[in-house]
Design a protein around this motif. Structure first.
Motif, PDB file in Angstrom:
ATOM      1  N   SER A   4      49.743  -1.026 -14.120  1.00 28.04           N
ATOM      2  CA  SER A   4      49.866  -0.927 -12.669  1.00 28.04           C
ATOM      3  C   SER A   4      51.008  -1.824 -12.253  1.00 28.04           C
ATOM      4  O   SER A   4      50.884  -3.041 -12.207  1.00 28.04           O
ATOM      5  CB  SER A   4      48.568  -1.370 -12.000  1.00 28.04           C
ATOM      6  N   LEU A   5      52.153  -1.229 -12.009  1.00 29.95           N
ATOM      7  CA  LEU A   5      53.362  -1.996 -11.766  1.00 29.95           C
ATOM      8  C   LEU A   5      53.418  -2.506 -10.342  1.00 29.95           C
ATOM      9  O   LEU A   5      52.751  -2.008  -9.448  1.00 29.95           O
ATOM     10  CB  LEU A   5      54.593  -1.126 -12.027  1.00 29.95           C
ATOM     11  N   GLN A   6      54.257  -3.503 -10.132  1.00 26.96           N
ATOM     12  CA  GLN A   6      54.470  -3.994  -8.788  1.00 26.96           C
ATOM     13  C   GLN A   6      55.129  -2.914  -7.948  1.00 26.96           C
ATOM     14  O   GLN A   6      55.786  -2.018  -8.452  1.00 26.96           O
ATOM     15  CB  GLN A   6      55.340  -5.246  -8.798  1.00 26.96           C
ATOM     16  N   VAL A   7      54.911  -2.981  -6.657  1.00 30.14           N
ATOM     17  CA  VAL A   7      55.435  -1.973  -5.754  1.00 30.14           C
ATOM     18  C   VAL A   7      56.949  -1.903  -5.885  1.00 30.14           C
ATOM     19  O   VAL A   7      57.627  -2.919  -5.989  1.00 30.14           O
ATOM     20  CB  VAL A   7      55.037  -2.304  -4.309  1.00 30.14           C
ATOM     21  N   ARG A   8      57.459  -0.699  -5.901  1.00 28.09           N
ATOM     22  CA  ARG A   8      58.881  -0.480  -6.136  1.00 28.09           C
ATOM     23  C   ARG A   8      59.731  -1.205  -5.104  1.00 28.09           C
ATOM     24  O   ARG A   8      59.545  -1.094  -3.915  1.00 28.09           O
ATOM     25  CB  ARG A   8      59.172   1.025  -6.066  1.00 28.09           C
ATOM     26  N   GLN A   9      60.719  -1.969  -5.580  1.00 23.13           N
ATOM     27  CA  GLN A   9      61.617  -2.670  -4.682  1.00 23.13           C
ATOM     28  C   GLN A   9      62.534  -1.674  -3.986  1.00 23.13           C
ATOM     29  O   GLN A   9      63.000  -0.719  -4.573  1.00 23.13           O
ATOM     30  CB  GLN A   9      62.459  -3.681  -5.452  1.00 23.13           C
ATOM     31  N   GLN A  10      62.795  -1.945  -2.710  1.00 26.69           N
ATOM     32  CA  GLN A  10      63.627  -1.035  -1.940  1.00 26.69           C
ATOM     33  C   GLN A  10      65.109  -1.321  -2.106  1.00 26.69           C
ATOM     34  O   GLN A  10      65.943  -0.461  -1.844  1.00 26.69           O
ATOM     35  CB  GLN A  10      63.256  -1.128  -0.451  1.00 26.69           C
ATOM     36  N   GLN A  78      47.263   1.282  -5.007  1.00 28.55           N
ATOM     37  CA  GLN A  78      48.116   1.224  -6.188  1.00 28.55           C
ATOM     38  C   GLN A  78      47.504   0.321  -7.256  1.00 28.55           C
ATOM     39  O   GLN A  78      47.542   0.624  -8.449  1.00 28.55           O
ATOM     40  CB  GLN A  78      49.505   0.728  -5.787  1.00 28.55           C
ATOM     41  N   CYS A  79      46.906  -0.778  -6.821  1.00 32.37           N
ATOM     42  CA  CYS A  79      46.301  -1.717  -7.769  1.00 32.37           C
ATOM     43  C   CYS A  79      44.971  -1.219  -8.328  1.00 32.37           C
ATOM     44  O   CYS A  79      44.528  -1.697  -9.372  1.00 32.37           O
ATOM     45  CB  CYS A  79      46.101  -3.073  -7.096  1.00 32.37           C
ATOM     46  N   THR A  80      44.330  -0.281  -7.638  1.00 28.61           N
ATOM     47  CA  THR A  80      43.042   0.225  -8.122  1.00 28.61           C
ATOM     48  C   THR A  80      43.195   1.399  -9.078  1.00 28.61           C
ATOM     49  O   THR A  80      42.192   1.932  -9.557  1.00 28.61           O
ATOM     50  CB  THR A  80      42.158   0.676  -6.944  1.00 28.61           C
ATOM     51  N   ALA A  81      44.429   1.811  -9.360  1.00 26.77           N
ATOM     52  CA  ALA A  81      44.636   2.934 -10.274  1.00 26.77           C
ATOM     53  C   ALA A  81      44.008   2.629 -11.630  1.00 26.77           C
ATOM     54  O   ALA A  81      44.237   1.571 -12.211  1.00 26.77           O
ATOM     55  CB  ALA A  81      46.129   3.204 -10.440  1.00 26.77           C
ATOM     56  N   GLY A  82      43.215   3.549 -12.125  1.00 28.59           N
ATOM     57  CA  GLY A  82      42.589   3.378 -13.424  1.00 28.59           C
ATOM     58  C   GLY A  82      41.196   2.798 -13.386  1.00 28.59           C
ATOM     59  O   GLY A  82      40.575   2.625 -14.439  1.00 28.59           O
ATOM     60  N   LEU A  83      40.688   2.507 -12.187  1.00 27.08           N
ATOM     61  CA  LEU A  83      39.320   2.007 -12.110  1.00 27.08           C
ATOM     62  C   LEU A  83      38.328   3.147 -12.351  1.00 27.08           C
ATOM     63  O   LEU A  83      38.699   4.311 -12.460  1.00 27.08           O
ATOM     64  CB  LEU A  83      39.065   1.367 -10.744  1.00 27.08           C
ATOM     65  N   THR A  84      37.069   2.807 -12.424  1.00 23.58           N
ATOM     66  CA  THR A  84      36.030   3.791 -12.704  1.00 23.58           C
ATOM     67  C   THR A  84      36.043   4.920 -11.682  1.00 23.58           C
ATOM     68  O   THR A  84      36.097   4.677 -10.472  1.00 23.58           O
ATOM     69  CB  THR A  84      34.653   3.108 -12.701  1.00 23.58           C
ATOM     70  N   GLY A  85      36.028   6.149 -12.186  1.00 30.77           N
ATOM     71  CA  GLY A  85      36.021   7.319 -11.320  1.00 30.77           C
ATOM     72  C   GLY A  85      34.813   8.181 -11.584  1.00 30.77           C
ATOM     73  O   GLY A  85      33.819   7.753 -12.178  1.00 30.77           O
ATOM     74  N   SER A  86      34.897   9.429 -11.159  1.00 36.08           N
ATOM     75  CA  SER A  86      33.763  10.339 -11.298  1.00 36.08           C
ATOM     76  C   SER A  86      33.544  10.780 -12.739  1.00 36.08           C
ATOM     77  O   SER A  86      32.463  11.264 -13.085  1.00 36.08           O
ATOM     78  CB  SER A  86      33.992  11.576 -10.424  1.00 36.08           C
ATOM     79  N   ARG A  87      34.559  10.587 -13.591  1.00 38.91           N
ATOM     80  CA  ARG A  87      34.467  11.092 -14.963  1.00 38.91           C
ATOM     81  C   ARG A  87      34.580   9.991 -16.012  1.00 38.91           C
ATOM     82  O   ARG A  87      33.829   9.980 -16.986  1.00 38.91           O
ATOM     83  CB  ARG A  87      35.559  12.137 -15.188  1.00 38.91           C
ATOM     84  N   GLY A 101      48.593   7.882 -27.054  1.00 37.66           N
ATOM     85  CA  GLY A 101      49.969   7.395 -27.005  1.00 37.66           C
ATOM     86  C   GLY A 101      50.635   7.629 -25.663  1.00 37.66           C
ATOM     87  O   GLY A 101      51.846   7.852 -25.593  1.00 37.66           O
ATOM     88  N   ALA A 102      49.861   7.580 -24.595  1.00 38.61           N
ATOM     89  CA  ALA A 102      50.380   7.855 -23.256  1.00 38.61           C
ATOM     90  C   ALA A 102      50.529   6.568 -22.460  1.00 38.61           C
ATOM     91  O   ALA A 102      49.905   5.548 -22.766  1.00 38.61           O
ATOM     92  CB  ALA A 102      49.456   8.818 -22.515  1.00 38.61           C
ATOM     93  N   ASP A 103      51.351   6.641 -21.438  1.00 40.73           N
ATOM     94  CA  ASP A 103      51.635   5.485 -20.593  1.00 40.73           C
ATOM     95  C   ASP A 103      51.563   5.922 -19.140  1.00 40.73           C
ATOM     96  O   ASP A 103      52.243   6.871 -18.738  1.00 40.73           O
ATOM     97  CB  ASP A 103      53.030   4.939 -20.919  1.00 40.73           C
ATOM     98  N   LEU A 104      50.731   5.267 -18.345  1.00 40.56           N
ATOM     99  CA  LEU A 104      50.573   5.585 -16.923  1.00 40.56           C
ATOM    100  C   LEU A 104      51.092   4.432 -16.087  1.00 40.56           C
ATOM    101  O   LEU A 104      50.683   3.287 -16.282  1.00 40.56           O
ATOM    102  CB  LEU A 104      49.103   5.851 -16.595  1.00 40.56           C
ATOM    103  N   GLN A 105      52.007   4.736 -15.179  1.00 38.59           N
ATOM    104  CA  GLN A 105      52.544   3.738 -14.264  1.00 38.59           C
ATOM    105  C   GLN A 105      52.333   4.217 -12.831  1.00 38.59           C
ATOM    106  O   GLN A 105      52.426   5.411 -12.547  1.00 38.59           O
ATOM    107  CB  GLN A 105      54.035   3.510 -14.508  1.00 38.59           C
ATOM    108  N   VAL A 106      52.078   3.283 -11.942  1.00 38.34           N
ATOM    109  CA  VAL A 106      51.839   3.615 -10.543  1.00 38.34           C
ATOM    110  C   VAL A 106      52.782   2.788  -9.678  1.00 38.34           C
ATOM    111  O   VAL A 106      52.824   1.564  -9.796  1.00 38.34           O
ATOM    112  CB  VAL A 106      50.378   3.330 -10.132  1.00 38.34           C
ATOM    113  N   THR A 107      53.543   3.458  -8.832  1.00 41.55           N
ATOM    114  CA  THR A 107      54.443   2.771  -7.909  1.00 41.55           C
ATOM    115  C   THR A 107      54.173   3.273  -6.499  1.00 41.55           C
ATOM    116  O   THR A 107      53.785   4.426  -6.295  1.00 41.55           O
ATOM    117  CB  THR A 107      55.922   3.024  -8.262  1.00 41.55           C
ATOM    118  N   ALA A 108      54.370   2.408  -5.537  1.00 39.09           N
ATOM    119  CA  ALA A 108      54.114   2.765  -4.142  1.00 39.09           C
ATOM    120  C   ALA A 108      55.283   2.331  -3.283  1.00 39.09           C
ATOM    121  O   ALA A 108      55.862   1.261  -3.488  1.00 39.09           O
ATOM    122  CB  ALA A 108      52.822   2.109  -3.649  1.00 39.09           C
ATOM    123  N   GLY A 109      55.638   3.163  -2.328  1.00 38.72           N
ATOM    124  CA  GLY A 109      56.726   2.861  -1.410  1.00 38.72           C
ATOM    125  C   GLY A 109      56.294   3.091   0.018  1.00 38.72           C
ATOM    126  O   GLY A 109      55.107   3.144   0.329  1.00 38.72           O
TER     127      GLY A 109
END
Length: 448
Positions: A4-10, A78-87, A101-109
């Motif tokens: 969970s990456l830091q919010v994208r710099q503008q 953005q910070c809660t990405a990957g928490l417990t969900g319905s599945r 072998g996957a990589d998940l990144q989350v950015t918010a603007g």
């Protein structure tokens, strides 16, 4: 692996943003396809033979869509990405991504939240439909996990605000706009730890529906991407409707112990789909931007640095920038200089902007700017992760995708008269000023 990456710099190298920020409605390239599924989800694909699959799910919601009662909710989501969900639980999500072998990144603007995935092309459908989609579309926000997000939000904000460039761009938006675009991409301190499960669920229900999303990707065939999108189970809803932000041209000064003063002289820019978007970007390159070549002489090009050099013997740096949103934009000059010379530097920058607005630019200056702009567009297109992100943004805002070749053709069609016209439109309007550093003695907007 889940990150969970830091919010994208503008404020980044704007020469690398051109594919997104300067694209206007144009015909799609032969290798790019765009479809709309019955659910309302838009699907965009390119370069299906890429060795690595890169998928992006864009949600048309960002910090500008927050109200005063839920400020910072985008940062919290953005910070809660990957928490417990319905599945899947948070632990299982991490283990599944790692095993595949996957990589998940989350950015918010300010306007979008982007979930990006990289994986083996053969595993793309399994990764997205079994892990990523349930994580995003089936989020449940259990209170006992939300409480653990507070430390992550504080850490991300501490890292981001340690960079004066990030602080300056946040301050520039606060000084320039009245309304939603003045909202920070980071949660204010007084809201960190106060976002409840109910607040997150309400925001999720309002924004996370398939008609408010775009799925883009490379390394996967268009039909394969449609199959992935069709397997996504999301709620029905409509696209986000935004209230317009007003450019007010104020000034904000932030004290900081940095030895240099970072300043931004801002003007109201243009929207992503504005007819003057390309001409304004040519003006940006004519004034001067950071070059694409490391340790190169990119800043020797443009009219700003030579003008400033005549007024001060101190060290300085200038960089024109242009950020385009769905309904407006932010154009400005980013300046860095020691405190003792910042006034002289900003005075020279202001005078040069007035000169360009009044007299325009020579054909040679415009042609040189066009060549540098085209080089930036084509270099940006070489990065597939940026291309996938750009396709998602264009599909969301414009409803179409402009290929690099079509953007180059639009740049070739810009004349010196077009640049002079957009310079008068932008540089003679209201102005804003933001500074970060030891600037107690100025500069102030009234003096420029």
């Amino acid at each position: 692996m889940l990150r969970s990456l830091q919010v994208r710099q503008q404020l980044v190298k704007f020469s690398q943003q051109c594919y997104t920020t300067q694209a206007v409605a144009a015909t799609s390239g032969s290798s790019t396809k765009l479809s709309v599924l019955p659910s309302g989800l838009r699907v965009a694909s390119t370069n299906e033979n890429a060795p690595v699959a890169q998928l992006a799910l864009l949600v048309n919601s960002g910090s500008r869509d927050e109200s005063q009662s839920n400020l910072g909710i985008t940062h919290c989501l953005q910070c809660t990405a990957g928490l417990t969900g319905s599945r899947n639980t948070a632990f299982l999500t991490t283990q599944l991504l790692s095993s595949l072998g996957a990589d998940l990144q989350v950015t918010a603007g300010r306007e979008h939240t982007l979930y990006s995935v990289r994986c083996n092309p053969h595993d793309a459908q399994k990764v997205f439909t079994d892990v990523v989609a349930p994580t995003i579309l089936g989020a449940k926000f259990p209170w006992y996990e939300i409480n653990d997000v507070t430390s992550r939000m504080k850490y991300q904000k501490a890292v981001a605000t340690s960079d004066p460039c990030f602080t300056l761009m946040e301050t520039a938006h606060k000084a320039s706009f009245k309304g939603s675009l003045s909202n920070s991409v980071m949660s204010p301190d007084f809201m960190i730890g106060h976002h409840t499960s109910e607040m997150l669920q309400a925001k999720f229900n309002a924004s996370y529906n398939l008609s408010n999303m775009v799925l883009s990707g490379s390394g996967v065939s268009h039909d394969g991407l449609i199959d992935i999108g069709s397997a996504c189970n999301g709620a029905e809803g409509s696209a986000t409707q935004r209230a317009a932000s007003q450019f007010i041209g104020g000034e904000v000064h932030v004290g900081d112990p940095t030895p240099l003063v970072h300043a931004a002289l801002t003007f109201e820019g243009v929207a992503l789909n504005d007819k003057d978007a390309v001409a304004l970007s040519v003006l940006q390159y004519a004034l001067g931007v950071t070059g694409n070549i490391r340790r190169g002489s990119g800043l020797n090009h443009g009219s700003l640095n030579p003008a400033v050099e005549k007024s001060t013997d101190g060290v300085f740096s200038t960089n024109a920038f242009s950020v385009n949103y769905s309904d407006t934009g932010l154009f400005g000059i980013y300046v860095v200089s020691p405190q003792e010379s910042i006034n002289a530097v900003l005075q020279a920058v202001s005078a040069e902007c007035k000169k360009v607005a009044s007299n325009g630019l020579s054909d040679a200056a415009v042609n040189g700017a066009k060549e540098r702009f085209k080089a930036a567009v084509l270099m940006n297109a070489e990065c597939m992760s940026k291309t996938v992100q750009d396709m998602a943004v264009q599909s969301s805002v414009l409803g179409t995708i402009a290929s690099p070749s079509s953007i180059v053709a639009l740049i070739d069609g810009v004349s010196a008269a077009d640049v002079a016209g957009v310079a008068r439109r932008v540089l003679t309007g209201k102005r804003g000023l933001a500074t970060v550093g030891r600037g107690s003695d100025g500069p102030f907007l009234r003096d420029l």
